[in-house]
Design a protein around this motif. Structure first.
Motif, short mmCIF file in Angstrom:
data_model
loop_
_atom_site.label_atom_id
_atom_site.label_comp_id
_atom_site.label_asym_id
_atom_site.label_seq_id
_atom_site.Cartn_x
_atom_site.Cartn_y
_atom_site.Cartn_z
N GLU A 61 0.84 -1.20 0.00
CA GLU A 61 0.00 0.00 0.00
C GLU A 61 0.87 1.25 0.00
OE1 GLU A 61 -4.10 1.14 2.26
OE2 GLU A 61 -2.39 0.61 3.54
N THR B 249 -1.38 -1.30 -4.06
CA THR B 249 -2.71 -1.77 -3.69
C THR B 249 -3.27 -0.83 -2.64
OG1 THR B 249 -4.00 -3.71 -3.03
CG2 THR B 249 -1.98 -3.28 -1.79
N ALA B 250 -4.51 -1.06 -2.27
CA ALA B 250 -5.13 -0.28 -1.19
C ALA B 250 -5.79 -1.27 -0.23
CB ALA B 250 -6.15 0.69 -1.73
#
Length: 254
Positions: A100, A105-106
């Motif tokens: 992240e 990505t989150a």
């Protein structure tokens, strides 16, 4: 991989066994040099999962373990895996947070919550580990197992009844266990349906030969075209286990 200083005392004595070393060889190789990329990381995770599945299958066998001490050693290793699972769940959360931070990505709230809740559940379960080990350590051992291959053969001959005759090749008390894998040279002759079978310790294996399958030479020696290797391999195999394997060889289920 737990090193010598961190191994549980309950299973540390088995950790350098030849078979254990062979089974764990690939994992130890990666552990020694470090996981260098995702392929190594995933390989370690799959190896752990397959080992857990294989252990479940192994424990379904009646003769999976012989003694309370072996049960305790196995349970200790399983509980060590549980502690490893907890550490790995927390490490996975950190791994996603690194991804992240790299904007790869989150972390969704659902994913974060599920990981945290699962880690909390495993952490709670780990709290019972000392009690489990303590209870297993105190199980009584009610049967004295043979100390070597000679004692195993002697006991099996008694279990197989009048059709089994124990043949010794050394004086009583003269045998000392070695690491050759061939035992003491004694054997059990078993008469079954007119055939004579020979139960003996082979090359690190309990084996049976049938007299009619042998090539009998003028010098008195016999060579065999075929033989049956039985399941258990240890020189201190439980006599009942070996006797059961012999019976299955003589009269396999239909």
């Amino acid at each position: 991989m737990a090193d010598a200083e961190n191994r549980s005392p309950h299973w540390s004595t088995y950790a350098d066994n030849t078979l254990v070393h062979d089974v764990c060889g690939g994992i130890r190789l990666i552990d020694e040099f470090g996981a260098s990329d995702p392929v190594d990381t995933i390989a370690l995770s799959i190896a752990g999962a397959e080992a857990a599945e294989a252990l479940t299958e192994a424990l379904e066998d009646e003769w999976a373990l012989y003694t309370p001490e072996q049960v305790t050693a196995t349970a200790s290793a399983v509980l060590s895996q549980l502690e490893g699972t907890l550490a790995n769940l927390r490490a996975l959360k950190t791994t996603v947070e690194r991804m992240e931070a790299r904007k790869e990505t989150a972390f969704t709230d659902a994913a974060r919550d599920h990981l945290e809740h699962m880690a909390a559940a495993v952490d709670f379960a780990c709290g019972f580990a000392p009690g489990v080990i303590s209870a297993l350590e105190n199980l009584p051992q009610l049967v004295e197992l043979p100390a070597d291959a000679h004692e195993v053969l002697t006991a099996v001959a008694g279990l197989l009844g009048p059709d089994a005759v124990f043949q010794a090749v050394h004086e009583p008390g003269a045998y000392e266990e070695d690491d050759s894998g061939f035992g003491c040279g004694c054997q059990v002759l078993i008469t079954h349906r007119g055939e004579v079978w020979n139960l003996h310790r082979g090359d690190s294996t309990w084996s049976m030969t049938r007299d009619s399958d042998g090539d009998h030479r003028p010098d008195g020696s016999t060579s065999f075209r075929s033989w049956v290797d039985l399941g258990p391999s240890s020189t201190t195999t439980h006599p009942e286990h070996l006797a059961e394997e012999v019976r299955l060889t003589l009269a396999p289920p239909t």
